[in-house]
Scaffold this motif. Sequence first.
Motif, PDB file in Angstrom:
ATOM      1  N   UNK A   8       3.669   9.133  -3.176  1.00 49.66           N
ATOM      2  CA  UNK A   8       3.979   7.809  -3.701  1.00 49.66           C
ATOM      3  C   UNK A   8       3.033   7.286  -4.757  1.00 49.66           C
ATOM      4  N   UNK A   9       1.983   8.032  -5.044  1.00 48.83           N
ATOM      5  CA  UNK A   9       1.063   7.582  -6.085  1.00 48.83           C
ATOM      6  C   UNK A   9       1.684   7.712  -7.466  1.00 48.83           C
ATOM      7  N   UNK A  10       0.990   7.189  -8.462  1.00 49.21           N
ATOM      8  CA  UNK A  10       1.502   7.278  -9.820  1.00 49.21           C
ATOM      9  C   UNK A  10       0.792   6.319 -10.740  1.00 49.21           C
ATOM     10  N   UNK A  70      -0.294  -2.597   5.282  1.00 54.60           N
ATOM     11  CA  UNK A  70      -0.202  -1.317   5.976  1.00 54.60           C
ATOM     12  C   UNK A  70       0.834  -1.455   7.089  1.00 54.60           C
ATOM     13  N   UNK A  71       1.603  -0.396   7.286  1.00 56.06           N
ATOM     14  CA  UNK A  71       2.592  -0.387   8.361  1.00 56.06           C
ATOM     15  C   UNK A  71       2.776   1.047   8.841  1.00 56.06           C
ATOM     16  N   UNK A  72       3.436   1.184   9.967  1.00 58.14           N
ATOM     17  CA  UNK A  72       3.676   2.523  10.488  1.00 58.14           C
ATOM     18  C   UNK A  72       5.015   2.565  11.193  1.00 58.14           C
ATOM     19  N   UNK A  79       3.041   6.557   8.060  1.00 55.31           N
ATOM     20  CA  UNK A  79       2.268   5.350   7.779  1.00 55.31           C
ATOM     21  C   UNK A  79       2.483   5.006   6.309  1.00 55.31           C
ATOM     22  N   UNK A  80       2.509   3.723   6.023  1.00 52.52           N
ATOM     23  CA  UNK A  80       2.791   3.287   4.664  1.00 52.52           C
ATOM     24  C   UNK A  80       1.725   2.308   4.173  1.00 52.52           C
ATOM     25  N   UNK A  81       1.569   2.245   2.870  1.00 54.41           N
ATOM     26  CA  UNK A  81       0.710   1.236   2.261  1.00 54.41           C
ATOM     27  C   UNK A  81       1.478   0.629   1.094  1.00 54.41           C
ATOM     28  N   UNK A  82       1.967  -0.579   1.294  1.00 56.07           N
ATOM     29  CA  UNK A  82       2.641  -1.300   0.223  1.00 56.07           C
ATOM     30  C   UNK A  82       1.590  -2.028  -0.598  1.00 56.07           C
ATOM     31  N   UNK A  83       1.545  -1.738  -1.884  1.00 60.74           N
ATOM     32  CA  UNK A  83       0.531  -2.303  -2.761  1.00 60.74           C
ATOM     33  C   UNK A  83       1.212  -3.157  -3.824  1.00 60.74           C
TER      34      UNK A  83
END
Length: 124
Positions: A8-10, A70-72, A79-83
């Motif tokens: 998911x990076x970019x 952060x969520x899971x 696990x997720x990181x919404x930024x």
Amino acid sequence: QVQLVESGGGLVQAGGSLRLSCAASGRTFSSNAMGWFRQAPGKEREFVAAITWSGTNRYYAGSVKGRFTISRDNAKNAVYLQMNSLKPEDTAVYYCAARAFAAPSMRSDEYAYWGQGTQVTVSS
């Protein structure tokens, strides 16, 4: 053993959003506290966010509080990181990490398992 793979990076402009994902496999995932860390060039790895095994409690670094979530999903072993509202200073390699315990930590040396990292670059 727990294997972790981030995605998911970019590259994103300042003010934009990204959602990082971390897929876990191996031994039981739902009993592990999970964390996100980041490391910018020439800097030490720093804590970003952590979540308890149940997802009930979440912890954030002051620099990202109010912007990152952060969520899971234990059913999906993810696990997720919404930024959101990303800033150029958020540019770093982001790592997903798992503890061998249910309680999270802000210390990187207390995490036993690490992913390979995903690059996030925020342009001004």
